[in-house]
Design an enzyme around this catalytic site. Structure first.
Site, PDB file in Angstrom:
ATOM      1  CD  GLU A 186       0.530  -1.392  -3.425  1.00  0.00           C
ATOM      2  OE1 GLU A 186      -0.475  -1.988  -3.844  1.00  0.00           O
ATOM      3  OE2 GLU A 186       0.643  -0.150  -3.472  1.00  0.00           O
ATOM      4  CG  ASP A 219       2.207   4.901   0.466  1.00  0.00           C
ATOM      5  OD1 ASP A 219       2.015   4.572  -0.721  1.00  0.00           O
ATOM      6  OD2 ASP A 219       2.033   6.058   0.878  1.00  0.00           O
ATOM      7  CE1 TYR A 226       0.086  13.133  -0.383  1.00  0.00           C
ATOM      8  CE2 TYR A 226       0.653  14.063   1.743  1.00  0.00           C
ATOM      9  CZ  TYR A 226      -0.208  13.962   0.680  1.00  0.00           C
ATOM     10  OH  TYR A 226      -1.365  14.685   0.676  1.00  0.00           O
TER      11      TYR A 226
END
Lengths: 645, 645
Positions: free
Chosen positions: A337, A334, A447
């Site tokens: 990227e 996360d 999330y």
């Protein structure tokens, strides 16, 4: 991968283009307080004006008339630690040059560029010729979705499923690397969801479709529609309070935190001072909050003492365990990227942070290099939850009763006196816990990560991440657990809704400098020791065996295998009684990966093979998964650095 | 040890003595609200009037004119679980009889007595003929200290050290068991400290003296003065804020929790109702707070659903690792020897608990059986610390911009629109975390345990214990670490002050009844699974293998050895999609003992050999270390119960 530096000419004399920019720059500067412009802290993030100026300098070398250029990262190029420490000792002397680190794609090539904002020039320009690509830009991720929604075969697939294209929402995701020998182009996979009656699109995945977009040529490279499974129904998925039937449980009357005499912190630019703590808070598009130069006030010595040179989230690995064709690749990084900072969301006053919170904005560079304001990205507040920092009641001091409080017998006056003497406490000292919290929320797709740095008066720093938001679920043919006879890689959560197994590994980079720069890492193991002495009534006890790590290889630690204390100590500073001065690293719940070490995603995430790694200071080793993570191959991770002996 | 029940006659007709008591009883009752007297909850702790009445009934059978009798435990004898559950279903039918469980020493013998307060009689009176003694009484511990301070040889030792007897403070401590074949008398060891310029007596131990008191004959049984080491100096040890030089760090301006519309809980007697939770809070002299019948409101079903039948601290093992003659025995069982509840201290409003706290008193029976009030023993408050219970920001819904908030470009009006569309969130839903805390502080000598039960709206119950107070330190000849060449079993903290290594093991008894009585314990292990399929790009994943415990032996768990989820599920209740309904047990940091299993203290504390044990409901199996812990020999612990197959 060799690193070579190329020096580029200073932008002088000025072209008409850069003159225009200079003007804009000055109008931007007018909104920044004067003292800040004149004396920025060397660790302050780039200002909007600086970001604009960086763009201008890069464009000067690579005019857009003859180059295609996209900015993937623009952030502060920090001065080396010795320079910062030397400046700290004498902040009135000349500031270190302000420099920016830029990762740009220029004519399909990745460049690492350092721009000096004092000399107004590129001082280093290096082509990255190894594996891996930079952070995606929002524009790329967004354009890939737009392309998909207008792509004929995709629209046909939607139509075939009896769905309305205007109710489809999609996200773009890294395709990762699975052992392909040739290096792929820069691509993303697009996953789509269905709204039609809910905002909770994640609960309504449109399964069976694989779609790959080449994000540099911005074209669909691959499209497959393998199968259709029912889309879970919208009923009961909307999470908005107003949409709940029945409504959410009992509504509570409000509870508020009040500071009638105001807050106890002082914030000047990015410097925060509160109670006995002093630190610098910066924003980085990749890391989110960066805490630097945290030091604590020593009342006896009447000075601040260093604790943490720098701390931030280094990487976030989220591998899913679903091996289906449309799911196997979901092994996300996360931070590297998508950008943990880029994914930060504005905080909602009174809900994301309490009434006594102070909010701070952040800025990042868009794909074209221009600054974008992110309002209310950090909040800073004093946390009082009714907890106790330290207390003691003393009851065994003999002598007269002192105090305003006593236990008493129910009936007997004679006994009353006896109990009074016996039970009364002579001393009660209670210190309530008030701490300072720095919060950011990063929403990476479904999330939401709640990232807190908590500074305590007792001297400790507590770092926590709350995981919230939505699950990433998979559509399924099943409506009841008993129907399932095959491996489904998850749990049936609702009709047609599987929750695939997955992990979240957060890795922090903590550059601890206790009372100075030279620190050692000490592991103190508690060892059961047998006693073979008839004169002693005990058969065993435990003792402590301390080891100072000699190599990085030595200092790799899997927690939970043995009982040990982990400390960072300053071997050159000792207390009056001869103990080293240090800080303990106290882990919370322990986890470890459950993927084979030779699996591709685990090679790339090899930094999760151990819970703790210790490396000597190296300014370039910031990212546990490497600088270029998209399609990386694991040749630039904590695990490879730590093979040094 | 066989358990036999003896039935005793009803107290009727009344003797003049019991008539007198009845009178006192009625005057006591007048201060208790009427509704409570008429319909006590079956799990309410004994009222002061009931404690008095228990004393009267026991004294009737064992008149003090012909018996010596001391009360070591007087608490509620709970109705069996089926009786309570049946009453719950119909609380308007006749209440179960109120009964008391009494542990008394009568003529040097330990009795377990059950008194029925409806029949006004002893219904069971059993002599304990196994190993172990009951809880110490405050009077015994205190009398042993008084005896010591007046004991000639002790006074001489104090004098010999050049100390003033009036500045000496002592505590009485369990002597424990170290393999002695014959059962010892009831004894304590007395340890003394020196004040003289500080209230922090624990930092000034008077070393070298061993002193054993027979607490039933109340005489010194053994006295040795082996050696003298310097007493650490008083300077810098006083912890009172007023005594700090330099003063404590920056004083913070106040932070307060405010509930302008009042609290959200309703407390009726011992029943607490808050948000979606309903539970019963009782006090036990041995366990401290006892949470019973915790159930949570199901909005869909419009009814409360059971979660926890009962939860409390079952034992607290604190072994020290110092093998010196005056220290080796310090392997304390704080709950079973001293009473975790008996050691509770009044909470200080605004410091131990926040402004919005409600306080509750407790009562225990003194050595002579009379009730003693302990004011402000529990506090109950709503906790709001600025945390987030759940949140999500949604950004990928296509369509028009909705919302009151946007990102913007710094300069370009054209770009502004583009960024607005790209960045704006369409949905942001944030639910702040407010929870309910029940707090007690137990000060067992030098240590203060902060015991919190936290009920969350999300449905979880969080149990925490904060360890604070003072260290138990040992006086030493050493003033600098470099002087130490021998094993000192600890760390030199200051001049002449060693901090011996030790552990604190807290064991909770949790009787979880999820959605009903019949529950199973399920361990779900995450297993790395290799993939040998060329068609799949992945080499591994993890899957879940669940095991339901068949025997108590099976269900013993050492945490940290593997990755597993622990759940209590109701195998008779399933969700619509077929999953069992259950609760997860989520451990915090993990620890395990580092003593050999055949060492005496570890045999007695064998309940710490595993982190989790599961046993079927058995009303008598409440105390992990056995009912009689003082000088126990480990024949009645969780470890022995769990050998059943």
């Amino acid at each position: 991968m060799t690193k070579t530096f190329h020096y580029c000419p200073v932008i002088t004399p000025m072209s008409p283009f850069s003159k225009t920019l200079l003007f804009l720059l000055l109008s931007a500067l007018s909104i920044i307080p004067t003292h800040q412009r004149q004396h920025p802290h060397p660790l302050d993030p780039l200002t909007p004006a600086e970001i604009t100026w960086v763009q201008a300098i890069v464009h000067y070398s690579y005019p857009t008339s003859s180059h295609t250029i996209t900015f993937h990262y623009v952030g502060l190029e920090e001065p080396p630690k010795p320079t910062v420490l030397s400046w700290l000792r004498n902040p009135f002397k000349k500031n270190p040059h302000r420099q920016a680190f830029v990762i740009a794609r220029i004519d399909q090539t990745t460049h690492e560029i350092i721009v000096d904002l004092t000399f107004n020039q590129i001082i280093s320009d290096q082509v990255h010729d190894g594996y891996g690509y930079p952070l995606f830009t929002f524009e790329e991720l967004s354009a890939a979705v737009e392309l998909t929604l207008k792509y004929g075969p995709f629209m046909e697939s939607i139509n075939k499923r009896g769905l309305k294209i205007e109710e489809v929402a999609c996200g773009s995701y890294a395709a990762e690397w699975f052992g392909e020998k040739e290096m792929s182009k820069r691509i993303v996979r697009v996953m789509c969801y269905y709204l039609d009656g809910t905002v909770n699109l994640y609960m309504r995945p449109i399964e069976g479709i694989s779609l790959i977009v080449d994000i540099e040529r911005m074209m669909i490279r691959d499209f497959r529609d393998r199968s259709t499974v029912p889309i879970p129904k919208a009923d009961g998925t909307d999470y908005r309070e107003s949409m709940q039937t029945p409504p959410l449980g009992p509504t509570l009357k409000g509870t508020t935190v009040v500071q009638p005499h105001g807050p106890n912190f002082e914030i000047e630019g990015h410097k925060v001072r509160w109670a006995n703590w002093d630190f610098h808070l910066s924003f980085d598009a990749r890391a989110g909050p960066v805490i630097s130069l945290a030091s604590i006030f020593d009342v006896e010595k009447q000075k601040y003492r260093e604790v943490l040179y720098k701390g931030f989230v280094s990487e976030l690995f989220v591998p899913y365990m679903d091996l289906n064709k449309e799911w196997y690749y979901r092994t996300f990084f996360d931070a590297g990227e998508y950008g943990y900072g880029l994914s930060a969301m504005p905080l909602e006053p009174l809900r994301d942070c309490p009434e006594n919170a102070y909010f701070m904005d952040a800025y990042f560079a868009s794909q074209n290099g221009m600054p974008v304001q992110m309002p209310n990205i950090f909040c800073i507040f004093e946390r009082y939850s009714g907890d106790i920092m330290w207390r003691h009641t003393e009851t065994i001091i003999p002598g007269n009763v002192v105090g305003d409080f006593f236990f008493f017998f129910f009936f007997s006056a004679v006994a009353l006196i006896e109990w009074e003497r016996m039970f009364i406490y002579q001393v009660r000292e209670v210190r309530p816990e008030v701490s300072l919290v720095v919060r950011m929320v990063s929403t990476v797709g479904n999330y939401d990560y709640i990232n807190d740095w908590e500074f305590k008066q007792s001297g400790s720093i507590k770092v926590t991440v709350g995981l919230t938001g939505m699950l990433q679920v998979r559509g399924s043919i099943y409506t009841h657990k008993d129907q399932i006879k095959e491996e489904v890689y998850g749990t049936l959560l609702a009709e047609n809704t599987l929750g695939p197994h997955h992990d979240h590994f957060l890795t922090y980079h903590l550059d601890v400098d206790v009372d100075g720069y030279a620190n050692s890492f000490v592991k103190s193991k508690m060892q059961m020791t047998l006693v073979n002495d008839d004169k002693l009534p005990r058969k065993s006890y435990w003792r402590v065996v301390s080891e100072t790590a000699k190599t990085e290889f030595d200092a790799r630690i899997k927690l939970g295998l043995e009982q040990a204390d982990l400390s960072v100590v300053n071997p050159n500073k000792r207390t009056r009684t001869g103990n080293f001065i240090g800080y303990r690293l106290i882990p919370g719940s322990i986890t470890s990966p459950l993927l084979s070490e030779d699996d591709y995603e685990q090679i790339r995430a090899a930094f999760t093979n151990y819970n703790v790694w210790v490396t000597p200071y190296n300014k370039s080793e910031k990212w546990a998964g490497g600088l270029f993570v998209d399609q990386s191959r694991g040749d630039d991770t904590l695990a490879t650095w730590s093979l040094r002996y």
